[in-house]
Motif scaffolding. Structure first.
Motif, PDB file in Angstrom:
ATOM      1  N   MET A 203       1.007  -1.132   0.007  1.00 62.08           N
ATOM      2  CA  MET A 203       0.049   0.063   0.007  1.00 62.08           C
ATOM      3  C   MET A 203       0.949   1.494   0.049  1.00 62.08           C
ATOM      4  O   MET A 203       0.533   2.351  -0.387  1.00 62.08           O
TER       5      MET A 203
ATOM      6  N   SER B  99      -4.021  -4.406  12.192  1.00 64.77           N
ATOM      7  CA  SER B  99      -3.020  -3.629  11.368  1.00 64.77           C
ATOM      8  C   SER B  99      -1.742  -4.327  11.543  1.00 64.77           C
ATOM      9  O   SER B  99      -1.087  -4.889  12.633  1.00 64.77           O
ATOM     10  N   GLN B 100      -1.090  -4.474  10.214  1.00 67.42           N
ATOM     11  CA  GLN B 100       0.286  -5.017  10.171  1.00 67.42           C
ATOM     12  C   GLN B 100       0.992  -3.949   9.671  1.00 67.42           C
ATOM     13  O   GLN B 100       1.674  -3.235  10.614  1.00 67.42           O
ATOM     14  N   CYS B 101       1.202  -3.777   8.223  1.00 65.11           N
ATOM     15  CA  CYS B 101       2.114  -2.512   8.013  1.00 65.11           C
ATOM     16  C   CYS B 101       1.631  -1.353   8.463  1.00 65.11           C
ATOM     17  O   CYS B 101       2.427  -0.428   8.663  1.00 65.11           O
ATOM     18  N   GLY B 102       0.235  -1.238   8.488  1.00 60.49           N
ATOM     19  CA  GLY B 102      -0.651  -0.079   9.036  1.00 60.49           C
ATOM     20  C   GLY B 102      -0.774   1.083   8.079  1.00 60.49           C
ATOM     21  O   GLY B 102      -1.338   2.079   8.559  1.00 60.49           O
ATOM     22  N   PHE B 103      -0.294   0.810   6.940  1.00 61.72           N
ATOM     23  CA  PHE B 103      -0.657   2.158   5.840  1.00 61.72           C
ATOM     24  C   PHE B 103      -2.256   2.186   5.493  1.00 61.72           C
ATOM     25  O   PHE B 103      -2.382   3.320   5.134  1.00 61.72           O
ATOM     26  N   CYS B 104      -3.115   0.966   5.580  1.00 63.63           N
ATOM     27  CA  CYS B 104      -4.165   1.275   5.378  1.00 63.63           C
ATOM     28  C   CYS B 104      -5.202   1.580   6.703  1.00 63.63           C
ATOM     29  O   CYS B 104      -6.267   1.877   6.468  1.00 63.63           O
ATOM     30  N   CYS B 136      -6.620  -3.090   1.879  1.00 63.15           N
ATOM     31  CA  CYS B 136      -5.679  -3.692   2.991  1.00 63.15           C
ATOM     32  C   CYS B 136      -5.044  -5.061   2.170  1.00 63.15           C
ATOM     33  O   CYS B 136      -5.548  -5.733   1.836  1.00 63.15           O
ATOM     34  N   ARG B 137      -3.681  -4.707   2.127  1.00 62.23           N
ATOM     35  CA  ARG B 137      -3.024  -5.921   1.355  1.00 62.23           C
ATOM     36  C   ARG B 137      -2.093  -6.786   2.206  1.00 62.23           C
ATOM     37  O   ARG B 137      -1.672  -7.856   1.827  1.00 62.23           O
ATOM     38  N   CYS B 138      -2.356  -6.410   3.483  1.00 60.55           N
ATOM     39  CA  CYS B 138      -1.475  -7.367   4.494  1.00 60.55           C
ATOM     40  C   CYS B 138      -2.192  -8.587   5.074  1.00 60.55           C
ATOM     41  O   CYS B 138      -1.817  -9.595   5.537  1.00 60.55           O
ATOM     42  N   THR B 139      -3.311  -8.041   5.640  1.00 59.33           N
ATOM     43  CA  THR B 139      -4.153  -8.897   6.517  1.00 59.33           C
ATOM     44  C   THR B 139      -5.058  -9.716   6.028  1.00 59.33           C
ATOM     45  O   THR B 139      -5.603 -10.765   6.921  1.00 59.33           O
TER      46      THR B 139
HETATM   47  S1  FES Z   1      -1.828  -3.374   7.159  1.00 53.08           S
HETATM   48 FE1  FES Z   1      -0.697  -3.257   5.419  1.00 53.08          FE
HETATM   49  S2  FES Z   1      -2.179  -2.677   3.809  1.00 53.08           S
HETATM   50 FE2  FES Z   1      -3.422  -3.154   5.714  1.00 53.08          FE
END
Ligand code: FES
Ligand code: FES
Lengths: 768, 160
Positions: A203, B99-104, B136-139
């Motif tokens: 993202m 929340s992983q990378c948290g960008f979203c 969200c691309r991480c979770t």
């Molecule tokens: S936590 Fe990484 S895009 Fe949602």
């Protein structure tokens, strides 16, 4: 499998608990600082002029109008940047890279490659100036498919490398006597398989900021998984000592493997800042993350396997061709890992493999979660299902019969430890009552007769390190401060996986202090110990072990100091939950803070120790069970339910581990059904470089995921047996879905993504 | 052309001097210094820039800063009810690993807040639909759904 000592068992206080992640507190409040949030006084904005042609020589480039444009501070072209041949993926402890790129060249090798860069007082002005740069090209014949690029007489994309548009010499593996084994097989299956070009689509678009100081030192903020590689290669190409480059990265908005190259814009940003003597920021647009980022290597596979009538696999012959795009990047690593992975998964003594990686005039493919193995295991696992079908056997039984077991030789050349895959597969079959699922009533629901349901299984294994391709080294420094708190210094990147929390848990557990007392410092190459980067599912395994080693050392020193204060021998005391007590008299104790602080005649102290770890390899395993609904009228496949069963050894943070698995499944559903970054086969132009046209599974598309994590086969090479988890889920889900589609509609697909058009076409052909 | 825009951000009256073509997102991030709102695409495709304007969720990258004149804007920086307290959604996101990378995360939290404000007892389908504009691309979203459900229950309990 690094050491033969048994794995230490203990009553865990912190490991295995989903403690609060400090990075997440900053993320939910909006305080977390990402590279793009950094703003420096006087900062300029950089932009890159990109070629609208796939293969050409630059005849001339005129920047005079751009330079004269108000607000423009510098313009760079191939004529005024250093010409140094360098790596795209500079893993410093490996030999598997190809030096094939310049910062800017007088040649364009793919549509979208940068040919010039501008720094201006605003992004808008920089953008406008790009249009004022005039480039005259001499077009060269271009090739967009590996088949065409590998033809004799095809236009050569590089002068370096083995020639014939090969990125590296073919990777070959020969074990046993393949021809004799085929001759003795009861039946042989042969097929071709192919995979598209999924894009990681993290993202946070790539972004960096460069700033030089008066001593000619470069401070460089960048969203990278591999800050020390960035430091090394920037220093090498710019001709600086390592101490003159400082790389900073705090939070990252994802990477999934693809943020471990050194990108063209990163060099250009540094050079623009040098030229203007002002800080410069360069931020990709979403379009640029596709065109100038990295995607998964498209792959074509030919696979032939021989079986006995009881389902035993006896021979495997496989050829793989990976499409590298215009530069080598991770092509060598992906080809080696993806090809050698096919020695394993399903045990087979007679194996012949050949992997190739070919340049084409398309955007660069690089590292992406699953690193070459997504492609090869997709083929292997689907053909195992076909073998089961051929002899009327349950595919689960056939897989169970053939999965690798303890003692089998892994792709790395080591014997496999434990029965992780067998246990995962069997566990999933038991939980789901797989037999009755297979024998269920398949009559479609009369209310929705066009919906067919199917179940499929996909298996995978993946190393928790890049060994033997890369000799990794994990480092950690642990300091016990004079108030008893602990500081962990690590170079491991924070992609968002929770790695720093896991490392802090390991330190707290080993040292015997509370988790809340351990703080983590990361993300500054001037401060933290060297790190190879966050990739290959190895942070917990590799850096976790190094952190545990450092914690063991400081623990001993803390005990020594406390023993002196308590006037006992170090062996007579123990340390748990921040308290040091005399074993024989538990009532006599002091806190770590008291041990470290001053007392009469003894000044306060700091205790510091380092851990350095060079592992070999361990493997994690998974079996995914997926249910799909196929709409025979629209061709749409819905993944309804996934039961991923994983063996990751010792689990450090259960919720973070589950999160890795669920996110990997999301991306895997994507590449199997909808995601494909499409390059026009006539021009080399990107056709869907944006988040609407590139279709990813979103909230409405996600299945119910019931994650099961088994600590089935802990590996003594990792902390208390911990292994990796990041890459595994994306590998197993693909074949599980493809096999489920076959179960639903009786059609086999050998490629991904499997689109609604493919489904409808196949149903028509089947009906005809 | 520069313009002065007067508006309310997270309860405080503010003014910002912006180019007439500047997006609300760039104005918030660069001019006001509220960098919690993220830019994932700048063209309305990802939801990372979701803020609440006059009670409605908006992609800040698609709105001009000058359009915010006289309006009330809520961003992630205003979600915390107090310095030491978290909104139940923030707390649930932490506990559930949403929340992983948290960008979203800032965008999704603002969208989720709006969802729960309008619909305190959302069904699973309501939550999925409510987040359909947020990537969200991480979770894999699983833990985000869990967190929103948990926060809804908690907020309901706090009200009764
Ligand atoms: S936590 Fe990484 S895009 Fe949602
Ligand atoms: S940044 Fe506004 S929707 Fe993506």
């Amino acid at each position: 499998m690094n050491v033969t000592t048994p794995i230490e068992q203990r009553d865990f206080k912190i490991v295995g608990k989903s403690v609060r992640r400090d990075d997440v507190l900053e993320k939910v409040t909006g305080e977390a600082e990402y590279t793009g949030d950094v703003k420096l006084p006087g900062m300029l904005h950089g932009k890159i002029k990109r070629a609208a042609i796939a293969h050409a020589r630059i005849k001339s480039i005129d920047v005079s109008k751009a330079l004269a444009y108000p607000g423009v501070k510098a313009v760079l072209t191939h004529e005024n940047v250093p010409r140094v041949l360098h790596y795209g993926s500079p893993h410093p402890r490996s030999a598997s890279c190809t030096k094939d790129q310049y910062i800017l060249d007088d040649r364009v090798r793919f549509w979208g490659e940068g040919v010039a860069a501008v720094a201006a007082i605003s992004e808008e002005i920089a953008d406008e100036a790009l249009d004022l740069i005039e480039v005259e090209y001499e077009p060269l014949p271009a090739v967009f498919e590996p088949e065409d690029a590998a033809q004799p007489g095809a236009p050569l994309i590089h002068e370096v490398g083995p020639g014939g548009n090969l990125v590296l010499d073919p990777v070959r593996v020969n074990r046993g006597d393949v021809d004799a084994a085929f001759a003795q097989a009861d039946f042989v299956l042969e097929g071709t398989f192919s995979g598209g070009r999924p894009h990681p689509a993290y993202m946070e678009p790539n972004v960096c900021i460069a700033d030089w100081d008066g001593s000619n030192k470069l401070t460089f903020w960048t969203s990278t998984q591999t800050s020390f590689m960035v430091r090394g290669i920037l220093a090498e190409v710019l001709g600086l000592p390592l101490t003159k480059v400082r790389v900073l990265v705090d939070h990252m908005g994802g990477g999934f493997g693809a943020k471990q190259d050194l990108f063209q814009h990163e060099f250009l940003c540094a050079l623009l800042a040098k030229e203007t003597r002002r800080p410069v920021k360069m931020e990709f647009t979403r379009h640029e993350t596709f065109v100038a980022g990295r995607s998964r290597h498209p792959c074509k596979i030919w696979l032939k396997q021989g079986f006995k009538n009881d389902g035993t696999l006896v021979a495997r012959d496989m050829k793989l061709v990976y499409d590298s795009g215009a530069y080598g990047s991770h092509g060598p690593g992906v080809t080696i890992v993806g090809t050698t992975a096919a020695t394993s998964l399903y045990r087979c003594e007679n194996v012949r493999l050949e992997g190739r990686c070919v340049y084409t005039n398309t955007p660069i493919n690089g590292a992406f979660r699953g690193y070459g193995v997504v492609q090869s295991y997709y083929a292997l696992d689907i053909q195992m299902d076909e073998a089961a079908e051929r002899i009327g056997m349950d595919p689960a039984e056939l897989k169970l019969k053939n999965v690798v077991r303890a003692g089998d030789i892994a792709p790395s050349g080591h014997p496999i430890l434990g029965h992780g895959l067998e246990i995962c597969l069997q566990h999933g079959m038991d939980v789901l009552d797989w037999k009755s699922l297979r024998n269920r009533d398949r009559t479609p629901d009369p209310k929705r007769p066009h919906i067919r349901t199917g179940w499929g299984i996909g298996c995978e294994m993946h190393g928790s390190s890049a060994y033997p391709g890369i000799k990794e080294q994990g480092n950690a420094t642990v300091k016990v401060n004079e108030d008893g708190t602990v500081t962990l210094l690590t170079g491991a990147a924070g992609l968002g996986t929770g790695a720093h929390t896991a490392l802090a848990q390991i330190v707290a557990e080993e040292l015997g202090v509370r988790f809340e007392d351990v703080g983590t410092i990361h993300g500054d190459t001037d401060v933290v110990p060297w790190d190879i980067g966050a990739f290959a599912s190895h942070t917990t395994y590799l850096v976790g072990t190094a952190a545990k080693m450092a914690a063991t050392k400081v623990r001993a020193s803390v005990l020594e100091r406390a023993a002196m204060k308590l006037q006992v021998k170090p062996g007579e005391i123990d340390l748990s939950e921040g308290n040091i007590f005399v074993k024989a008299e538990p009532g006599r104790f002091m806190t770590v803070a008291e041990a470290m602080g001053p007392s009469r005649g003894i000044p306060a102290a700091n205790i510091v120790a380092n851990g350095t770890y060079e592992p070999t390899k361990s493997y994690s395993f998974a079996a995914h069970f997926a249910e799909v609904h196929v709409d025979t009228e629209t061709g749409i496949v819905e993944v309804k339910r996934v039961i991923p069963v994983h063996d990751v050894g010792r689990v450090i943070h259960p919720i973070a581990a589950q999160g890795q698995i669920e996110g990997g499944i999301q991306q895997g559903i994507g590449h199997t059904l909808t995601e494909d970054y499409i390059i026009d086969k006539k021009t080399g132009r990107s056709l869907n470089a944006g988040l609407v046209d590139y279709k990813m599974p979103l909230s409405m598309d996600m299945p119910d995921i019931e994650t099961i994590i088994l600590e089935a086969a802990p590996d003594p090479g990792g902390p208390w047996g911990a292994k990796g988890v990041g890459e595994d889920p994306i590998i197993a889900i693909g074949p599980a879905i493809a096999n489920a589609i076959h179960d639903a509609i009786g059609v086999r697909f050998h490629h991904y993504p499997i689109t609604p058009e493919d489904i409808l076409k196949a149903l028509r052909e089947k009906g005809a | 052309m520069k313009r002065i825009v007067e508006l309310t951000i997270n309860g405080e009256p503010r003014d910002m001097t912006v180019d007439s073509c500047r997006s609300l997102l760039d104005a918030l991030r660069d001019d006001v210094g509220l960098t919690g709102t993220k830019k994932g695409c700048d063209v309305g495709d990802c939801g990372a820039c979701t803020v609440i304007v006059d009670g409605e969720p908006v992609n800040a990258c698609l709105m001009l800063a000058v359009e915010a004149e006289g309006r009330t804007v809520e961003t992630i920086e205003g979600l915390q009810p107090g310095v030491d307290t978290l909104h139940p959604l923030q707390d649930a996101f932490m506990r559930h690993g949403a929340s992983q990378c948290g960008f979203c995360t800032p965008g999704i939290l603002m969208m989720a807040k709006k969802l729960l404000d309008d619909n305190p007892r959302p069904s699973d389908e309501d939550i999925r639909f409510g987040l359909s504009g947020n990537i969200c691309r991480c979770t894999g979203y699983t833990k985000i759904f869990d967190a929103i459900k948990a926060a809804a229950i908690e907020m309901e309990a706090a009200r009764s």
